[in-house]
Design a protein around this motif. Structure first.
Motif, PDB file in Angstrom:
ATOM      1  N   PRO A  84       0.819  -1.212   0.000  1.00 39.54           N
ATOM      2  CA  PRO A  84       0.000   0.000   0.000  1.00 39.54           C
ATOM      3  C   PRO A  84       0.855   1.265   0.000  1.00 39.54           C
ATOM      4  O   PRO A  84       0.375   2.342  -0.313  1.00 39.54           O
ATOM      5  CB  PRO A  84      -0.827  -0.112   1.280  1.00 39.54           C
ATOM      6  N   ARG A  99      -8.676   4.261 -11.672  1.00 44.20           N
ATOM      7  CA  ARG A  99      -9.121   3.599 -10.451  1.00 44.20           C
ATOM      8  C   ARG A  99      -9.494   2.164 -10.795  1.00 44.20           C
ATOM      9  O   ARG A  99     -10.208   1.913 -11.749  1.00 44.20           O
ATOM     10  CB  ARG A  99     -10.325   4.293  -9.848  1.00 44.20           C
ATOM     11  N   CYS A 109     -11.586  -3.654  -2.510  1.00 45.36           N
ATOM     12  CA  CYS A 109     -10.236  -3.118  -2.546  1.00 45.36           C
ATOM     13  C   CYS A 109     -10.200  -2.090  -3.668  1.00 45.36           C
ATOM     14  O   CYS A 109     -10.834  -2.285  -4.710  1.00 45.36           O
ATOM     15  CB  CYS A 109      -9.251  -4.257  -2.820  1.00 45.36           C
ATOM     16  N   TYR A 111      -7.589   0.723  -5.892  1.00 43.17           N
ATOM     17  CA  TYR A 111      -6.278   1.285  -6.216  1.00 43.17           C
ATOM     18  C   TYR A 111      -6.492   2.480  -7.126  1.00 43.17           C
ATOM     19  O   TYR A 111      -7.279   2.421  -8.070  1.00 43.17           O
ATOM     20  CB  TYR A 111      -5.403   0.247  -6.938  1.00 43.17           C
ATOM     21  N   TRP A 113      -4.309   5.681  -9.260  1.00 44.33           N
ATOM     22  CA  TRP A 113      -3.013   6.192  -9.680  1.00 44.33           C
ATOM     23  C   TRP A 113      -3.207   7.217 -10.782  1.00 44.33           C
ATOM     24  O   TRP A 113      -4.262   7.318 -11.385  1.00 44.33           O
ATOM     25  CB  TRP A 113      -2.064   5.063 -10.114  1.00 44.33           C
ATOM     26  N   TRP A 121       3.178  -1.687  -8.533  1.00 48.96           N
ATOM     27  CA  TRP A 121       1.840  -2.175  -8.853  1.00 48.96           C
ATOM     28  C   TRP A 121       1.740  -2.729 -10.269  1.00 48.96           C
ATOM     29  O   TRP A 121       0.646  -2.888 -10.815  1.00 48.96           O
ATOM     30  CB  TRP A 121       0.816  -1.056  -8.682  1.00 48.96           C
TER      31      TRP A 121
END
Length: 124
Positions: A84, A99, A109, A111, A113, A121
């Motif tokens: 994380p 996303r 969950c 993520y 960026w 990742w």
């Protein structure tokens, strides 16, 4: 039946206020002889809108896939180990943002960026 929802959302830079994405639900039967079902649809919305995956995937005809391949995909997702905490990356003021959300039963969950995922990742 196991049900997993995966959403990938792409939000273009601030000059364009629309986001694009795809929602997909994978339903895997307990019996391995039966096919798995994928319910998927692309979407486009205003960048401030938040979609409800359960509602957005109603009334879509499923695509049937081999349940063994579906189980292999879920195993790949379960086997990914991501930190994380990642090194800060370069970003600009108007980068495209991404996303990825995965929902499994009552857990999820997410993520996020900007521009490109951090090297840590890459498994995503």
């Amino acid at each position: 039946m196991q049900s997993t929802i995966i959403e990938l959302r792409v939000s273009p830079s601030f000059e364009r206020s629309h986001l694009r994405g795809v929602l997909a639900r994978l339903r895997i039967p307990h019996e391995s002889s039966k096919p798995a079902e994928i319910y998927a649809r692309p979407y486009q919305a205003m960048d401030w809108m938040e979609l409800e995956p359960e509602t957005e995937l109603k009334d879509i005809k499923p695509c049937l896939v081999d349940s063994g391949r579906a189980r292999a995909l879920i195993k790949m997702l379960r086997d990914i180990r991501l930190s994380p905490l990642v090194a800060p990356g370069a970003f600009g003021i108007h980068d495209t943002t991404y996303r990825l959300r995965v929902f499994l039963s009552a857990t999820s969950c997410e993520y996020n960026w900007s521009h490109e995922p951090p090297p840590e990742w890459q498994a995503l």
